[in-house]
Design a protein around this motif. Structure first.
Motif, PDB file in Angstrom:
ATOM      1  N   CYS A  69     -12.849   7.924  -8.946  1.00  0.00           N
ATOM      2  CA  CYS A  69     -14.141   7.068  -9.178  1.00  0.00           C
ATOM      3  C   CYS A  69     -14.883   7.097  -7.936  1.00  0.00           C
ATOM      4  N   CYS A  70     -14.195   6.976  -6.735  1.00  0.00           N
ATOM      5  CA  CYS A  70     -14.723   6.848  -5.550  1.00  0.00           C
ATOM      6  C   CYS A  70     -15.511   8.051  -5.057  1.00  0.00           C
ATOM      7  N   PHE A  71     -15.155   9.100  -5.450  1.00  0.00           N
ATOM      8  CA  PHE A  71     -15.683  10.296  -5.295  1.00  0.00           C
ATOM      9  C   PHE A  71     -17.352  10.315  -6.066  1.00  0.00           C
ATOM     10  N   CYS A 100     -13.146   1.999  -1.351  1.00  0.00           N
ATOM     11  CA  CYS A 100     -14.033   1.176  -2.019  1.00  0.00           C
ATOM     12  C   CYS A 100     -14.690   0.032  -1.118  1.00  0.00           C
ATOM     13  N   THR A 101     -14.051  -0.452  -0.155  1.00  0.00           N
ATOM     14  CA  THR A 101     -14.843  -1.335   0.675  1.00  0.00           C
ATOM     15  C   THR A 101     -16.064  -0.876   1.280  1.00  0.00           C
ATOM     16  N   GLN A 172     -10.545  -4.657  12.305  1.00  0.00           N
ATOM     17  CA  GLN A 172     -10.920  -4.398  10.990  1.00  0.00           C
ATOM     18  C   GLN A 172     -12.023  -3.159  11.059  1.00  0.00           C
ATOM     19  N   VAL A 173     -12.177  -2.560  12.188  1.00  0.00           N
ATOM     20  CA  VAL A 173     -13.095  -1.244  12.150  1.00  0.00           C
ATOM     21  C   VAL A 173     -12.149  -0.166  12.599  1.00  0.00           C
ATOM     22  N   THR A 174     -12.726   0.854  11.951  1.00  0.00           N
ATOM     23  CA  THR A 174     -11.805   2.163  11.908  1.00  0.00           C
ATOM     24  C   THR A 174     -13.151   3.268  12.585  1.00  0.00           C
ATOM     25  N   VAL A 181     -12.722   9.197   5.117  1.00  0.00           N
ATOM     26  CA  VAL A 181     -11.945   8.078   4.194  1.00  0.00           C
ATOM     27  C   VAL A 181     -11.636   8.717   3.136  1.00  0.00           C
ATOM     28  N   LEU A 182     -12.752   9.115   2.473  1.00  0.00           N
ATOM     29  CA  LEU A 182     -12.849   9.547   1.026  1.00  0.00           C
ATOM     30  C   LEU A 182     -12.028  11.157   0.685  1.00  0.00           C
ATOM     31  N   CYS A 183     -11.716  11.632   1.649  1.00  0.00           N
ATOM     32  CA  CYS A 183     -11.021  13.103   1.705  1.00  0.00           C
ATOM     33  C   CYS A 183      -9.671  12.947   2.086  1.00  0.00           C
ATOM     34  N   TYR A 184      -9.132  11.645   2.713  1.00  0.00           N
ATOM     35  CA  TYR A 184      -8.044  11.761   3.117  1.00  0.00           C
ATOM     36  C   TYR A 184      -6.888  12.030   2.218  1.00  0.00           C
ATOM     37  N   THR A 185      -6.110  12.645   2.309  1.00  0.00           N
ATOM     38  CA  THR A 185      -4.787  13.044   1.530  1.00  0.00           C
ATOM     39  C   THR A 185      -3.455  12.703   1.982  1.00  0.00           C
ATOM     40  N   PRO A 186      -2.744  11.605   1.436  1.00  0.00           N
ATOM     41  CA  PRO A 186      -1.284  11.352   2.261  1.00  0.00           C
ATOM     42  C   PRO A 186      -0.470  12.632   2.265  1.00  0.00           C
ATOM     43  N   ARG A 187       0.102  12.699   3.198  1.00  0.00           N
ATOM     44  CA  ARG A 187       1.062  14.069   3.249  1.00  0.00           C
ATOM     45  C   ARG A 187       2.098  14.326   2.278  1.00  0.00           C
ATOM     46  N   ASP A 188       2.637  13.097   1.832  1.00  0.00           N
ATOM     47  CA  ASP A 188       3.636  13.516   0.718  1.00  0.00           C
ATOM     48  C   ASP A 188       3.122  13.955  -0.796  1.00  0.00           C
TER      49      ASP A 188
END
Length: 216
Positions: A69-71, A100-101, A172-174, A181-188
């Motif tokens: 949904c975010c995409f 989402c934020t 609170q700032v990256t 952020v949208l395309c980040y995929t956890p390594r596992d």
């Protein structure tokens, strides 16, 4: 480089559409991949495909993941379809992720609801600061868009600068962009790219997609 990537994304999307046309059931991860590709292509055509896939899934009672949904929201915003973005965002359960934020902030920017935007940032900066409470994280890129939007309204600009400082102090700032952020995929998690490549190799003999969603 971008033209090569665009061709790759287009080819990948055609494979997914052909799977859909042949009634191959989409999993939650398949929808994430499809919406991500549509988002990356960022065209009126890919927006139409994303919208159609989403509506078909909802009619079948399928539950789309927050990430998918975010995409869809991000693509709608990129296509200036703000009302559609708001509609999709409102249906996300537990919109508490960093994606989402930041999408919520962009929605406020493009909707010109600046006072609500400043209120949202204020609540994030001045709310419960307990270390046991997960804090909202904001992209530096997104905050720069906020500043650009309010720069001609002195009262809002002053308030924003105050909030911006507090967000930095509280960590609170990256520096990651919204796209990252949208395309980040956890390594596992399994590689969607590997899965897609396997599909593409096994389906090289597909007929032209003259009855696919692309023709709608």
């Amino acid at each position: 480089t971008w033209s090569w990537l665009k061709m790759s994304f287009t080819g990948a999307l055609e494979v997914l559409i052909e799977m859909k046309n042949q009634n191959v059931k989409f999993t939650k991860d398949t929808y994430v991949l499809a919406f991500a590709i549509c988002y990356k292509l960022n065209s009126p055509e890919s927006f139409k495909i994303c919208t159609t896939l989403r509506e078909e899934a909802l009619l079948k009672g399928e539950i789309l993941s927050r990430r998918a949904c975010c995409f869809a929201v991000a693509l709608a915003l990129n296509q200036n379809e703000v009302a559609k973005a708001v509609s999709i965002f409102s249906q996300i359960m537990n919109p508490e992720s960093i994606a989402c934020t930041n999408l919520n902030v962009i929605i406020h920017i493009q909707s010109n609801t600046l006072e609500n935007l400043i209120e949202t940032l204020t609540n994030a900066a001045e709310g419960n600061l307990s270390k046991f409470v997960k804090r909202c994280m904001f992209s530096e890129e997104v905050l720069a868009k906020v500043r650009e939007k309010v720069k001609d309204v002195p009262a809002l600009l002053a308030k924003f600068d105050e909030i911006y400082g507090k967000l930095h102090v509280s960590g609170q700032v990256t520096n990651y962009s919204l796209d990252a952020v949208l395309c980040y995929t956890p390594r596992d998690r399994k590689s969607h790219t590997l899965l897609l490549n396997k599909r593409m190799v096994s389906r090289r003999t597909f007929r032209p997609l003259n009855q696919s969603l692309l023709a709608e």
